[in-house]
Scaffold this motif. Structure first.
Motif, PDB file in Angstrom:
ATOM      1  N   ALA A 233       0.686  -1.272  -0.074  1.00 39.73           N
ATOM      2  CA  ALA A 233       0.076   0.059  -0.017  1.00 39.73           C
ATOM      3  C   ALA A 233       0.800   1.261   0.020  1.00 39.73           C
ATOM      4  CB  ALA A 233      -0.804   0.047   1.162  1.00 39.73           C
ATOM      5  N   ALA A 234       1.808   1.377   0.660  1.00 37.64           N
ATOM      6  CA  ALA A 234       2.771   2.496   0.863  1.00 37.64           C
ATOM      7  C   ALA A 234       3.474   2.762  -0.771  1.00 37.64           C
ATOM      8  CB  ALA A 234       4.042   2.197   1.877  1.00 37.64           C
ATOM      9  N   ALA A 235       3.878   1.494  -1.276  1.00 33.58           N
ATOM     10  CA  ALA A 235       4.428   1.698  -2.553  1.00 33.58           C
ATOM     11  C   ALA A 235       3.538   2.065  -3.533  1.00 33.58           C
ATOM     12  CB  ALA A 235       4.810   0.267  -2.905  1.00 33.58           C
ATOM     13  N   ARG A 236       2.217   1.843  -3.524  1.00 34.62           N
ATOM     14  CA  ARG A 236       1.284   2.358  -4.330  1.00 34.62           C
ATOM     15  C   ARG A 236       0.770   3.908  -4.216  1.00 34.62           C
ATOM     16  NH1 ARG A 236      -2.147  -1.240  -3.089  1.00 34.62           N
ATOM     17  NH2 ARG A 236      -3.468  -0.251  -1.637  1.00 34.62           N
ATOM     18  N   HIS A 237       0.977   4.346  -2.770  1.00 32.52           N
ATOM     19  CA  HIS A 237       0.857   5.714  -2.626  1.00 32.52           C
ATOM     20  C   HIS A 237       1.974   6.478  -3.106  1.00 32.52           C
ATOM     21  CE1 HIS A 237      -2.799   5.701  -0.106  1.00 32.52           C
ATOM     22  NE2 HIS A 237      -2.225   4.828   0.889  1.00 32.52           N
ATOM     23  N   MET A 238       3.296   6.024  -3.025  1.00 34.98           N
ATOM     24  CA  MET A 238       4.335   6.689  -3.500  1.00 34.98           C
ATOM     25  C   MET A 238       4.279   6.819  -5.051  1.00 34.98           C
ATOM     26  SD  MET A 238       7.080   4.598  -0.883  1.00 34.98           S
ATOM     27  CE  MET A 238       8.479   5.406  -1.410  1.00 34.98           C
ATOM     28  N   ALA A 239       3.953   5.705  -5.649  1.00 31.28           N
ATOM     29  CA  ALA A 239       4.051   5.529  -6.893  1.00 31.28           C
ATOM     30  C   ALA A 239       2.711   6.758  -7.726  1.00 31.28           C
ATOM     31  CB  ALA A 239       3.406   4.251  -7.580  1.00 31.28           C
ATOM     32  N   GLU A 240       1.467   6.747  -6.746  1.00 28.17           N
ATOM     33  CA  GLU A 240       0.621   7.852  -7.302  1.00 28.17           C
ATOM     34  C   GLU A 240       1.096   9.234  -7.297  1.00 28.17           C
ATOM     35  OE1 GLU A 240      -3.040   5.412  -5.452  1.00 28.17           O
ATOM     36  OE2 GLU A 240      -2.483   6.912  -4.323  1.00 28.17           O
ATOM     37  N   SER A 241       1.949   9.432  -6.226  1.00 27.95           N
ATOM     38  CA  SER A 241       2.452  10.823  -5.930  1.00 27.95           C
ATOM     39  C   SER A 241       3.382  11.235  -7.098  1.00 27.95           C
ATOM     40  CB  SER A 241       3.018  11.017  -4.872  1.00 27.95           C
ATOM     41  OG  SER A 241       2.263  11.009  -3.663  1.00 27.95           O
ATOM     42  N   ALA A 242       4.312  10.322  -7.460  1.00 34.44           N
ATOM     43  CA  ALA A 242       5.553  10.359  -8.542  1.00 34.44           C
ATOM     44  C   ALA A 242       4.748  10.476  -9.814  1.00 34.44           C
ATOM     45  CB  ALA A 242       6.276   8.949  -8.552  1.00 34.44           C
ATOM     46  N   ALA A 243       3.317   9.633 -10.023  1.00 33.79           N
ATOM     47  CA  ALA A 243       2.922  10.005 -11.308  1.00 33.79           C
ATOM     48  C   ALA A 243       2.115  11.192 -11.543  1.00 33.79           C
ATOM     49  CB  ALA A 243       1.758   8.861 -11.310  1.00 33.79           C
ATOM     50  N   ALA A 244       1.837  11.987 -10.069  1.00 29.24           N
ATOM     51  CA  ALA A 244       1.209  13.287 -10.363  1.00 29.24           C
ATOM     52  C   ALA A 244       1.794  14.226 -10.764  1.00 29.24           C
ATOM     53  CB  ALA A 244       0.661  13.526  -9.021  1.00 29.24           C
ATOM     54  N   VAL A 245       3.450  14.123 -10.645  1.00 27.69           N
ATOM     55  CA  VAL A 245       4.273  15.166 -10.828  1.00 27.69           C
ATOM     56  C   VAL A 245       5.098  14.944 -12.265  1.00 27.69           C
ATOM     57  CG1 VAL A 245       4.362  15.957  -8.464  1.00 27.69           C
ATOM     58  CG2 VAL A 245       6.194  14.316  -9.264  1.00 27.69           C
ATOM     59  N   CYS A 246       5.264  13.545 -12.477  1.00 27.41           N
ATOM     60  CA  CYS A 246       6.106  13.509 -13.595  1.00 27.41           C
ATOM     61  C   CYS A 246       5.667  13.929 -14.849  1.00 27.41           C
ATOM     62  CB  CYS A 246       6.112  11.791 -13.829  1.00 27.41           C
ATOM     63  SG  CYS A 246       7.499  11.352 -14.896  1.00 27.41           S
ATOM     64  N   PRO A 247       6.575  14.449 -15.760  1.00 29.03           N
ATOM     65  CA  PRO A 247       6.157  14.951 -16.963  1.00 29.03           C
ATOM     66  C   PRO A 247       5.604  13.864 -18.047  1.00 29.03           C
ATOM     67  CG  PRO A 247       8.429  15.981 -16.573  1.00 29.03           C
ATOM     68  CD  PRO A 247       8.141  14.991 -15.563  1.00 29.03           C
ATOM     69  N   VAL A 248       4.695  14.408 -18.843  1.00 28.50           N
ATOM     70  CA  VAL A 248       4.115  13.279 -19.597  1.00 28.50           C
ATOM     71  C   VAL A 248       4.733  13.220 -21.155  1.00 28.50           C
ATOM     72  CG1 VAL A 248       1.973  13.730 -18.700  1.00 28.50           C
ATOM     73  CG2 VAL A 248       2.628  14.827 -20.750  1.00 28.50           C
ATOM     74  N   ALA A 249       5.687  14.006 -21.450  1.00 29.09           N
ATOM     75  CA  ALA A 249       6.391  13.914 -22.782  1.00 29.09           C
ATOM     76  C   ALA A 249       7.797  13.526 -22.799  1.00 29.09           C
ATOM     77  CB  ALA A 249       6.814  15.644 -23.163  1.00 29.09           C
ATOM     78  N   GLY A 250       8.132  12.575 -23.726  1.00 28.48           N
ATOM     79  CA  GLY A 250       9.261  12.135 -23.694  1.00 28.48           C
ATOM     80  C   GLY A 250       9.601  10.899 -22.937  1.00 28.48           C
ATOM     81  N   THR A 251      10.830  10.557 -22.301  1.00 25.29           N
ATOM     82  CA  THR A 251      11.213   9.422 -21.437  1.00 25.29           C
ATOM     83  C   THR A 251      11.718  10.235 -20.185  1.00 25.29           C
ATOM     84  OG1 THR A 251      11.558   8.183 -23.367  1.00 25.29           O
ATOM     85  CG2 THR A 251      12.115   7.307 -21.207  1.00 25.29           C
ATOM     86  N   PRO A 252      10.885  10.778 -19.158  1.00 32.45           N
ATOM     87  CA  PRO A 252      11.659  11.380 -18.213  1.00 32.45           C
ATOM     88  C   PRO A 252      12.116  10.564 -17.316  1.00 32.45           C
ATOM     89  CG  PRO A 252       9.369  11.393 -18.082  1.00 32.45           C
ATOM     90  CD  PRO A 252       9.433  10.777 -19.268  1.00 32.45           C
ATOM     91  N   PRO A 253      13.324  10.930 -16.489  1.00 33.62           N
ATOM     92  CA  PRO A 253      13.879   9.929 -15.371  1.00 33.62           C
ATOM     93  C   PRO A 253      13.249  10.339 -14.285  1.00 33.62           C
ATOM     94  CG  PRO A 253      15.249  11.956 -15.935  1.00 33.62           C
ATOM     95  CD  PRO A 253      14.137  12.014 -16.943  1.00 33.62           C
ATOM     96  N   VAL A 254      12.871   8.825 -13.399  1.00 32.31           N
ATOM     97  CA  VAL A 254      12.407   9.143 -12.282  1.00 32.31           C
ATOM     98  C   VAL A 254      13.269   8.681 -11.306  1.00 32.31           C
ATOM     99  CG1 VAL A 254      10.367   8.487 -10.777  1.00 32.31           C
ATOM    100  CG2 VAL A 254      10.040   8.948 -12.959  1.00 32.31           C
TER     101      VAL A 254
END
Length: 324
Positions: A233-254
């Motif tokens: 569940a923690a991993a799911r929350h963390m990934a949700e936050s990362a997805a909310a801020v990650c640029p949608v264009a290209g292949t951005p690094p995370v």
């Protein structure tokens, strides 16, 4: 002969870290304090920060043979929401006390981002006692969570620890969702769980106390489905936050950064899976450095007029100052 240099600062939950150097070279001297900067009615206390910073900065400059730092970068935990006092008073104080002429005040999430990825588009998940995700396309900043342990920080060390202690108390009460292994670990660490509210609620460092139980959750995950479910569940929350801020264009690094990563495989394996599912266009990369490294990078670019990061008052605030 001394030469002008830069001052880089990381102000976090465990105190101040300070580096002094000359643009184009690695930092020549570093110092740290173990006392976190206080917060008050006006947010982060600029006087308390300066009281700690000035002797550390002067000692670093003397050791490095660097003159008055022309440029200073201060990355501070809580700056985005508690930085009014710093914006109002810190640039002038740095000019008076240290001769600084150009100042960048940054949220610690920004310095964590730059430390991890440098000045390029992408996203960084900074996970420790608290949790915040930051991303940029180099035109603006995006942030998700970072709202503290009462309102957010979902998936953080405090969040995992609180969920583990709840599961322990459920086992104590014979309620559904309880975990006998976590109950045993909680009693080893804190004593009889009936005393937990009295130990926890009056403390001002509740997030850190909660986070101190997160390693116990990770230790139980291999043989306890409740503990494993908490980490998933923690991993799911963390990934949700990362997805909310990650640029949608290209292949951005995370990139991932912060002390919570020390929990290792029990958290990182489901986190990598969740990130891959939510951000299939992104590239997961290792962090290059920490928030102090980020402050150094910003200071170096600012000193030579090469800063390309977007400026926003609550995220990265740059000002030129004159000494009184």
């Amino acid at each position: 002969m001394t030469v002008p240099g830069y001052l880089a600062v990381d102000s976090g939950g465990s105190g101040l870290r300070v580096a002094v150097g000359v643009p184009g070279r690695t930092p020549a001297a570093q110092r740290e304090s173990r006392e976190p900067v206080r917060t008050g009615a006006r947010g982060i206390d600029p006087e308390h920060l300066m009281a700690q910073l000035v002797p550390l900065a002067r000692a670093c400059a003397a050791e490095a043979g660097v003159g008055e730092p022309a440029t200073a970068v201060v990355g501070a935990a809580g700056f985005a929401s508690l930085g009014d006092g710093l914006r109002a008073e810190l640039p002038g104080a740095l000019a008076r006390e240290l001769g600084v002429r150009r100042v960048a005040l940054a949220a610690d999430a920004v310095t964590a981002y730059v430390g991890a990825l440098g000045p390029r588009p992408g996203a960084v998940l900074a996970a420790g006692t608290g949790l915040i995700a930051v991303g940029t396309d180099l035109t603006s900043w995006r942030r998700a969570d970072g709202w503290g342990h009462l309102l957010g920080d979902c998936g953080s060390g405090a969040w995992i620890g609180r969920a583990g202690l709840e599961a322990a108390l459920r086992a104590h009460d014979s309620r559904d969702g309880g975990s006998a292994p976590l109950l045993s670990r909680a009693e080893e660490q804190f004593g009889p769980v009936r005393g937990l509210p009295g130990q926890l609620y009056p403390r001002s460092d509740r997030p850190a106390v909660l986070a101190s139980f997160a390693p116990q959750v990770a230790a139980c995950a291999a043989h306890d489905p409740v503990a494993a479910g908490i980490l998933r569940a923690a991993a799911r929350h963390m990934a949700e936050s990362a997805a909310a801020v990650c640029p949608v264009a290209g292949t951005p690094p995370v990139a991932l950064t912060g002390g919570l990563l020390r929990l290792g495989g029990p958290l990182l394996e489901p986190l990598r899976e969740e990130l891959a599912a939510r951000l299939p266009h992104a590239l997961q990369v290792p962090a290059e450095g920490d928030p102090l490294h980020g402050s150094v990078r910003i200071a170096t670019d600012l000193a030579v007029d090469r800063l390309t990061l977007p400026g926003e008052p609550t995220m990265l605030h740059v000002i030129s100052v004159q000494r009184d």
